[in-house]
Write a protein that holds these residues in place. Structure first.
Motif, short mmCIF file in Angstrom:
data_model
loop_
_atom_site.label_atom_id
_atom_site.label_comp_id
_atom_site.label_asym_id
_atom_site.label_seq_id
_atom_site.Cartn_x
_atom_site.Cartn_y
_atom_site.Cartn_z
N GLY A 294 0.85 -1.29 -0.08
CA GLY A 294 -0.05 -0.05 -0.19
C GLY A 294 0.87 1.32 0.01
N GLU A 295 0.59 2.27 0.79
CA GLU A 295 1.29 3.53 1.11
C GLU A 295 2.66 3.11 1.94
N ILE A 296 2.92 1.80 2.36
CA ILE A 296 3.99 1.56 3.30
C ILE A 296 5.25 1.20 2.31
N GLU A 297 6.31 1.85 2.61
CA GLU A 297 7.73 1.50 1.95
C GLU A 297 8.77 1.23 2.92
N VAL A 298 9.28 -0.08 2.97
CA VAL A 298 10.50 -0.34 3.91
C VAL A 298 11.62 -0.64 3.12
N ASP A 299 12.53 0.13 3.62
CA ASP A 299 13.83 -0.18 3.18
C ASP A 299 14.77 -1.35 3.93
N THR A 300 14.80 -2.62 3.37
CA THR A 300 15.35 -3.52 4.42
C THR A 300 16.79 -3.44 4.58
N VAL A 301 17.58 -2.48 3.88
CA VAL A 301 19.05 -2.49 4.08
C VAL A 301 19.39 -1.25 4.95
N ALA A 302 18.68 -0.03 4.50
CA ALA A 302 18.80 1.30 5.20
C ALA A 302 17.98 1.13 6.53
N LYS A 303 17.01 0.01 6.81
CA LYS A 303 16.13 -0.01 8.00
C LYS A 303 15.40 1.10 8.09
N THR A 304 14.77 1.65 7.07
CA THR A 304 13.78 2.99 7.26
C THR A 304 12.47 2.64 6.72
N VAL A 305 11.69 3.07 7.01
CA VAL A 305 10.12 3.17 6.57
C VAL A 305 9.61 4.36 6.33
N HIS A 306 8.60 4.54 5.22
CA HIS A 306 8.27 5.58 4.84
C HIS A 306 6.65 5.53 4.56
N VAL A 307 5.76 6.30 4.77
CA VAL A 307 4.56 6.18 4.54
C VAL A 307 4.04 7.42 3.74
N SER A 308 3.58 7.05 2.46
CA SER A 308 3.16 8.02 1.41
C SER A 308 4.53 9.08 1.35
N GLY A 309 5.58 8.68 1.32
CA GLY A 309 6.84 9.34 1.10
C GLY A 309 7.41 10.09 2.34
N ARG A 310 6.67 9.83 3.52
CA ARG A 310 7.09 10.61 4.75
C ARG A 310 7.73 9.61 5.59
N GLU A 311 9.04 9.89 5.99
CA GLU A 311 9.59 8.87 7.05
C GLU A 311 8.84 8.77 8.19
N LEU A 312 8.97 7.56 8.73
CA LEU A 312 8.41 7.07 10.04
C LEU A 312 9.40 6.47 10.84
#
Length: 225
Positions: free
Chosen positions: A130-148
């Motif tokens: 959906g609107e959630i994007e997880v970078d498994t290497v950098a270990k970051t999460v973005h929701v609709s482009g906004r970092e969480l």
């Protein structure tokens, strides 16, 4: 990510576990064939680091049993045996890669990450739901482009549920995957409720839909259906 390190050489085992946990992973370990066999059958792992020369059995037999049970855990063989026929046999039995001792811990981790990307993330470093994007290497999460910003456990939980999207995940499975051997010390499921509650709130506050669905008496299902 959750690893099982099967290695009877204590100093090497400790070094591998420290490196992996310092990188934010959860590690179970075994130093014997019998203990490794039990853990491999009971739990699911993103990657198993498998030494072939165990004091009470042959590592290739463990690999054979794992694949016969239709489990899909990633397997990285590490061994002092450098013979070509040994490598080919390991790969034929279902290993995903083979690394000869001695090795650099950074190479071991890079190979393990590559295995996990191929098996769980279709070769990508980034996972989307959906609107959630997880970078498994950098270990970051973005929701609709906004970092969480999430805690390590919240990040691990979110990734685990995305990888297992549309499946019913028992509470016990989530706990053992995220907390590993430490889960045995838990007296109740209260702490998994707390972590999921906090994760749901952070996602909601960031504008995400609530994809967590409680399955009464069992656990949770992460789905948009």
């Amino acid at each position: 990510m959750k690893f099982l390190v099967i290695e009877d050489e204590e100093s090497l085992r400790r070094s591998v576990i420290k490196y992996l946990t310092d990188e934010g992973n959860v590690c179970d370990w075994s130093s014997s064939f019998r203990e490794a066999d039990e853990k491999m059958m009971l739990y699911d792992y993103d990657c198993i680091i498998l030494d072939l020369g165990l004091p009470d059995g042959e590592g290739l037999k463990l690999l054979q049993q794992l694949r016969k049970s239709n489990k899909t855990d990633g397997v990285l063989i590490v061994s002092a045996r450098n013979a070509l026929d040994q490598k080919l046999e390991g790969l034929r039995l279902g290993a995903d890669d083979y690394l000869t001792k001695p090795f650099h811990l950074s190479e071991l981790y890079a190979r393990a990450q590559a295995i996990i990307r191929r098996k769980s993330f279709q070769g990508n470093d980034t996972v989307r739901f959906g609107e959630i994007e997880v970078d498994t290497v950098a270990k970051t999460v973005h929701v609709s482009g906004r970092e969480l910003y999430l805690t390590r456990k919240e990040f691990d939980l979110l990734l685990y549920f995305i990888v297992n999207k549309n499946k019913v995940v028992p509470k016990s499975a989530a706990i053992t995957h995220i907390w590993g051997d430490e889960a045995d010390m838990a007296d109740s499921f209260d702490f998994i409720y707390t972590h999921i509650k906090n994760l749901r709130k952070k996602l909601s506050d960031a504008g995400s839909r609530d994809y967590f669905h409680s399955v009464y008496g069992v656990g949770y299902k992460f789905t948009d259906g």
